[in-house]
Design a protein around this motif. Sequence first.
Motif, PDB file in Angstrom:
ATOM      1  N   LEU A 137     -17.611  45.950 -58.863  1.00 24.34           N
ATOM      2  CA  LEU A 137     -17.811  44.661 -58.217  1.00 24.34           C
ATOM      3  C   LEU A 137     -16.469  43.957 -58.012  1.00 24.34           C
TER       4      LEU A 137
ATOM      5  N   LEU B 211     -17.055  32.130 -49.935  1.00 20.23           N
ATOM      6  CA  LEU B 211     -17.967  32.914 -50.784  1.00 20.23           C
ATOM      7  C   LEU B 211     -18.727  32.025 -51.771  1.00 20.23           C
ATOM      8  N   GLY B 212     -18.295  30.774 -51.880  1.00 18.36           N
ATOM      9  CA  GLY B 212     -18.960  29.875 -52.826  1.00 18.36           C
ATOM     10  C   GLY B 212     -18.490  30.108 -54.248  1.00 18.36           C
TER      11      GLY B 212
ATOM     12  N   VAL C 152     -20.539  34.166 -57.537  1.00 17.69           N
ATOM     13  CA  VAL C 152     -21.051  35.398 -56.934  1.00 17.69           C
ATOM     14  C   VAL C 152     -21.249  36.455 -57.997  1.00 17.69           C
TER      15      VAL C 152
ATOM     16  N   GLU D 260     -24.265  35.868 -60.008  1.00 21.20           N
ATOM     17  CA  GLU D 260     -25.514  36.143 -59.294  1.00 21.20           C
ATOM     18  C   GLU D 260     -25.774  37.635 -59.169  1.00 21.20           C
ATOM     19  N   VAL D 261     -24.677  38.394 -58.918  1.00 23.63           N
ATOM     20  CA  VAL D 261     -24.841  39.841 -58.815  1.00 23.63           C
ATOM     21  C   VAL D 261     -25.286  40.411 -60.171  1.00 23.63           C
TER      22      VAL D 261
ATOM     23  N   VAL E 226     -28.787  40.299 -60.648  1.00 26.02           N
ATOM     24  CA  VAL E 226     -29.496  41.370 -59.940  1.00 26.02           C
ATOM     25  C   VAL E 226     -29.549  42.617 -60.811  1.00 26.02           C
ATOM     26  N   TRP E 227     -28.420  42.921 -61.429  1.00 24.01           N
ATOM     27  CA  TRP E 227     -28.376  44.129 -62.253  1.00 24.01           C
ATOM     28  C   TRP E 227     -29.368  44.063 -63.390  1.00 24.01           C
TER      29      TRP E 227
ATOM     30  N   ASN F  75     -24.938  31.608 -45.833  1.00 26.41           N
ATOM     31  CA  ASN F  75     -24.029  31.396 -46.936  1.00 26.41           C
ATOM     32  C   ASN F  75     -23.485  32.752 -47.361  1.00 26.41           C
ATOM     33  N   GLN F  76     -22.181  32.951 -47.164  1.00 28.21           N
ATOM     34  CA  GLN F  76     -21.598  34.259 -47.473  1.00 28.21           C
ATOM     35  C   GLN F  76     -21.757  34.623 -48.951  1.00 28.21           C
ATOM     36  N   GLY F  77     -21.837  33.609 -49.777  1.00 27.82           N
ATOM     37  CA  GLY F  77     -21.950  33.862 -51.224  1.00 27.82           C
ATOM     38  C   GLY F  77     -23.184  34.663 -51.576  1.00 27.82           C
TER      39      GLY F  77
ATOM     40  N   TYR G 299     -23.361  39.294 -51.353  1.00 26.17           N
ATOM     41  CA  TYR G 299     -23.174  40.348 -52.353  1.00 26.17           C
ATOM     42  C   TYR G 299     -24.370  40.524 -53.282  1.00 26.17           C
ATOM     43  N   PRO G 300     -24.934  39.412 -53.804  1.00 21.97           N
ATOM     44  CA  PRO G 300     -26.173  39.610 -54.580  1.00 21.97           C
ATOM     45  C   PRO G 300     -27.229  40.349 -53.781  1.00 21.97           C
TER      46      PRO G 300
ATOM     47  N   HIS H 180     -26.467  44.087 -53.599  1.00 20.29           N
ATOM     48  CA  HIS H 180     -26.753  44.774 -54.868  1.00 20.29           C
ATOM     49  C   HIS H 180     -28.245  44.873 -55.123  1.00 20.29           C
ATOM     50  N   ARG H 181     -28.974  43.841 -54.689  1.00 15.66           N
ATOM     51  CA  ARG H 181     -30.423  43.868 -54.864  1.00 15.66           C
ATOM     52  C   ARG H 181     -31.024  45.013 -54.047  1.00 15.66           C
TER      53      ARG H 181
ATOM     54  N   GLN I  20     -30.199  48.317 -55.573  1.00 15.94           N
ATOM     55  CA  GLN I  20     -31.015  48.564 -56.763  1.00 15.94           C
ATOM     56  C   GLN I  20     -32.413  49.052 -56.375  1.00 15.94           C
TER      57      GLN I  20
END
Lengths: 899, 115
Positions: free
Chosen positions: A17, A50-51, A56, A59-60, A63-64, B48-50, B53-54, B57-58, B61
């Motif tokens: 990541l 990207l906030g 980020v 948040e990722v 997900v994991w 929202n670019q943020g 990535y989540p 990955h989601r 998965q």
Amino acid sequence: MKKWLNWFRLARLENDLDRELSYHVERRVQDLVDAGASAAEARRQATLELGGLTQVREEVRDVWLTRWLRDFFYDLRFSARTFRRNPAFTTTVVLSLALGIGAATAIYSLVDQVVLHALPVRDPQRLVLVDWNGDQVASGFGSWNLMSYPICRDLQQQGRFFEGVFCRAEARINLSVGGEQVPAAAEIVSGSYFAVLGVGPALGRVLGEEDDRAPGSSPVVVLSYDFWKTQLGGSADVLGRKLLINQHPMTVVGVAAPEFRGIDVGAVPSLWIPASMSAAAIPRFEEQLDRRKRWMQVLARLQPGVSLIEARTGLQPWFKAMLQEDLRRAGFPAITAERRQRFLASTLELTPAPQGHSSLRRRMAQPLWVLFAATGVLLALACLNVAGLFLARGAARGREIVTRLALGASRGRIGRQLIADSVLLAVAGGALGVAAAPLAVRALIAFLPGDVAPNALQSTVDSRMLAFALLASVAAGLMSGVVPAIRAGRGVLSVLSQRGAGFSGGVRLRKAIVTLQIAFSLILVIAAALFVRTLTGLLARGPGFETTRLISFTLDPVRNGYNPMETSRLIRRVYEELQAPGIAESTGVTRFALLTGGSWNDPFTIQTNERTTTDHDINVNAISPGFLATLGVRVVAGRDFDAHDSRPPGQSGRRSALVNEAFVQHYLRGRNPLGVRIGEGSGPDAVADVEVVGVVTNFSYRGMREKAEMVLFPMFEGDDGGGTFYLRVRQTPEAAYSSIRAAVRKADPALPILSFRTVDEQVARSLTNERLLAALSTAFGGLALLLSLVGLYGVMSFVASQRTPEIGIRLALGATRSDALWLVLRDALLMIGAGAVIALPVVEALGRLVESLLFGVTPADPATIAMATLAMVLAAVCASYIPARRAAMANPVDALRFD
Amino acid sequence: MFVPSPRFPIPQGTLDMLILQILSLEPAHGYGIAQRLEQISRSVVQINQGSLYPALHRLEQRGWLAAEWKQSETGREAKFYSLTSSGREQLAAEKDSWRRLAGAVQLIFDEGSQA
């Protein structure tokens, strides 16, 4: 589920990541710089879009691995780290829990296999056992719940309630696969057996109705899978092979499904024989179709949608009509009006039987449940111990917890951390316990006496055992972690207010825990004392005869095709061979072996001045001359049998009998027993014409607990079915065996010697339950004592160190050392006393549950309870004396400087 | 005074569909997808670019995307995402349900205008 795996590759995921995000940011920065922005400005904007990188990433990560799961894993990792730094604490806790969980798991495994596990057959939940509740006016042989074969046939007509009905009986056969005869276990089954159970063949076919049409019609057998594999090498050409069963040739038509081991977990048959061939399987048995011969268990499969209650109620009208019909049937024995009444009052009983029918279960279920309860108490004790240790550790960790709270951790979060601690340790303990449990189970199975029919018990780890262990571990973890966790949340204020003093360690709570521990272990110690007294009492009382250097073996010639006359001759021949000098000091034979759980019994008619009948069945046996002398049973009046008592072959009618003292006491009180005439049977047609010629001392027949009324007839009367020999030997049993072997060979080289063993061994076998209970309850009691003493010692050490300054002041003011000692010990005695006060009423209440397992001692036996309590108190005082003395011996000056 | 933005925020769950759609044309790395999204969003929706990535990955998965490290057009290693066959099915399913939803909504609107 797959998500869980992410935990183990978290490092790689994080790394990837990072690379991924930095690639993104750098490309963006490059693009922005190309468009004319300054480097710093470009970097700021790229992250902003990207906030925030941290955001980020977080948040990722969610997900994991779901947040709470991730937190839980972090908690576990944190716990594991702390425990690695504290090996002594960790070892103590893990071992305590391993002990508790391991013991509970091992006993559970047996409870599951013997009591709970349903048969591996189709829909076992619909199987019921059909039993006759009342007087069947029938003679029987076998174990329990016996009925006749024709009743099973009748029940098969009750299609409204039953989808199918089958009956079965255990049989011990002599089996010859081509060469030597070996004893083997068989199950005699009705033709419906396999179809009703829903068991198919692995090879060939199973038995069906066509094999059970008429007696003697279908000489076929089906082999068990294990027997086929182990004894016949699993050869495919087994079908069509002929086996000799008690000298009768029978054809193998199939092998049953591998997982099916019969319906008795305690007796696995090697093969199945159709009921039509029962005369071949049971020598001299011609009464298959006799309604007054009970020898089979009847099981049925309920129709779908029919409840057990409905079936039971629905069957009664048919059953009552059948009773009436039976009375009118030709050959129904003449019985007294009272017995007739009892016969007609009989009902049909149905009980659920998803586990099949098992004598082992009947014998072992209660002891196993008692032991299971004991392991439950032991596990609770271990949890209390761990809770105590956690509390003590919580005191030490007070500062860490306060710091975390101050940094903004919520109480719930910290409580969760503490729970994670204990769950982690409990699961570690559980894993250790599960690793050790199979060894314990194997030892316990080895405790059960082996027989011709092996039991199906296994010591392997199966999924049910694992599930139980996991459940027990998590429960143990929660139990031992919850109290300390709640405390940790509450203790904060007190920590903050009394600076430096640290947690009080929850002394009051720890004292309560130790009190409970003492109560629990006292219960287990008292139980152990009761079971040990039962065993030692039985052993001390003995079977009523001398067992040292006494050996026994059985011959069963009828299974080798002998008729009764030949059998008698053979037994007498071997008996005479064994009289040769150098083999034994003395030798005797009896028709039925002692201490095997079974007996020949019948009601008797007694003729004195008046004619009376016994109120219950009397134990009967037949003995040879010299039998009483060999065992050392004394003749207290009259005489022993001599050669004249056996009637010559061909004549009928017994001439003489011996009775024991119990018989005299119960039925001939105040009379001269010699010359009284008695006879087998209690009906109006019974003839009392056998003269009592002597009275012998009481000795055990069925088992060690029993020395009931007994009648002895002479052996060698031309109708013996076999015999068990008793020899008092000088040499070792092994040496004696070869001379016995030679003597038996001389009479018949093909005759197998059965059940050769010392009588001491037989005594031990007949006391399996008592030994099991005594051994395990002692082990559990000892462990419980150890655990609670550790707990007590821990608390007392803490209390003593806490009171050291106070003691210092008192000593300085003139108190003596023994005053100081008393001050601390008083606390301990209070806990011990409170523990006893809790335990004793519980013992009183639980006593009723174990009463039937005891012998010669009541559950409330004051001496036993007093002894056990005293032992407990002494041990507890010793454990608390050490820290108390340390406190009392402190130098007052040092003590005052303590803080 | 409320000035309606010409770009409206992307409806919930639509981002996943857009990502699948972009990747159905050719495999791409995160930045590439972001640029494509940027092009779309400049004209129509606001993304929202943020949350990119989540979402990636989601989807990975769930097995809809496969990822591998490959050289990018700049010569550096980048993580390239591509559609798996189950991802392709998912995209088809989502397109279909989107079409039906849009059609249904349109029907309701048409009815309203007739009344």
